[in-house]
Design an enzyme around this catalytic site. Sequence first.
Site, PDB file in Angstrom:
ATOM      1  N   LYS A 270      64.170  32.902  40.707  1.00  9.48           N
ATOM      2  CA  LYS A 270      64.191  34.026  41.346  1.00  9.48           C
ATOM      3  C   LYS A 270      63.770  35.644  40.252  1.00  9.48           C
ATOM      4  CE  LYS A 270      67.601  33.125  44.244  1.00  9.48           C
ATOM      5  NZ  LYS A 270      67.256  33.197  45.520  1.00  9.48           N
ATOM      6  N   ARG A 344      69.320  24.558  52.494  1.00  9.74           N
ATOM      7  CA  ARG A 344      68.818  23.336  53.231  1.00  9.74           C
ATOM      8  C   ARG A 344      69.231  21.966  54.148  1.00  9.74           C
ATOM      9  NH1 ARG A 344      63.806  27.553  54.826  1.00  9.74           N
ATOM     10  NH2 ARG A 344      65.362  28.876  53.830  1.00  9.74           N
TER      11      ARG A 344
END
Length: 497
Positions: A270, A344
């Site tokens: 990130k 996920r």
Amino acid sequence: GLVLGIYSSEKDGAAAQLTSAGDAFDRLVAGKLRELVSICGPPLKKGKTRIFHGLHQDFPSVVVVGLGKKNAGVNDQENWNEGKENIRAAVAVGCRQIQDLEIPCVEVDPCGDAQAAAEGAVLGLHEYNELKQKKKPVLTPQLHGSAESEAWQKGVLYAEGQNLARYLMEAPANYITPIKFAEHIEQKLRSFSNVKVHIRPESWIATQQMGAFLSVAKGSAEPPIFLEIHYSGGANTSDHPLNTLNICNMNLLHADGTCAVCCSGGISLKPSSGMDAMRADMGGAATVCSAIVTAAALNLPLNIIGLAPLCENMPSGKANKPGDVVRAKNGKTIQVDNTDAEGRLLLADALCYAHSFNARAIVNAATLTGAMDVALGSAAAGVFTNSSWLWNHLYEASIVTGDRVWRMPLFEHYTKQVTDCPLADLSNIGKYSRAGGACTAAAFLKEFVTASHWAHLDIAGVMSNKDEVPYLRKGMAGRPTRTLVEFAARLSQDSHN
């Protein structure tokens, strides 16, 4: 201190109307309160306050707060109960004014809805200051009068549940590691005889063949934990299809915009700007576990199983690499095209495990995608579901709590974008990259669901609060904990009826 409510006048030039508690206090002080309100300026607008000192020896400081229109109810355009929201916001600002005066106790006018008043008081006063030497004075809110004590206490429990989620989300990642998260929840549930907490170690996770979950965890020195909570509040604890709500939280301490105690993004690192806020990427775990703590405190008559796969998503020599293929619990292979889409992967294995309980419904919450924040901002959590029955319960609950949800599409259009994968059964990102990112993430999760009643809440947009919700201070929001609790309460009533 004392917080009293006042309604806006229905007609221009008409006198504002005090609540019944305000009227009673005004009589106690021989009409001085009404007199002061009328001469101290224009009528109080919604959420605005005036403070008076020396009116009564038992209440040296009295804050009068504007509640808006008296008959405000459900606003169909806003999809919430405007009257309840007005009470929460007004009481919160009134209590903060008393806190600023360093008064240790405040009595709160129920304002016609003691539960909403309690939520406003307890939520409005909460602030994470565990690690500061200088702390704000503690202020204890209490109900003014005794007519609505049961509703007040219910509101206190709802708010304390959301505050627990806020505490967990706000705490630094080195203070809330996977094991510390699990132990904190275990401690909160220790006093309930009808709750069992299992803190599953990495060896257990491996025996369950949760390859997707373990692939994320292997990049961190912190070992993963699978937290499993069984709350048996229903009359028949073996009657799973009728009264079991299986809340699978899967967005816990890892990284991304889904649930991370430590959110780095892994090898797909990130940007450094804002990465510190990813300590709250475990918001799904925090809200779900806090909702179960609240359900136990309320003694709700249903059974709930809470599941939380907890790990960190970190870059290291052992971390997932873009292009790696991992195998989930149900045997499906997943090409990890972006290691920052790790939430996920955790959810996939947890959803597979959730099906083993034959639950009436499966609900998962996760700060899953930045795309959800782009789509809805902080106005509502996105809900993807294959069940209109489940959606209706969640939607109706959110109208009451003011912590709104909005239904999003689960079209086959999005499924094709995650199943068209060169190396595996699925890719963990959509083939068109950022287009419909929240929808392709939900489509990915749907590949691990066979239950007829499943809902995925993407709560990334409601993770934090700047100034959007007036009864929450700036910081991590703990949303939508109260909506999950209200949903569970309504489901238990539905089962009972």
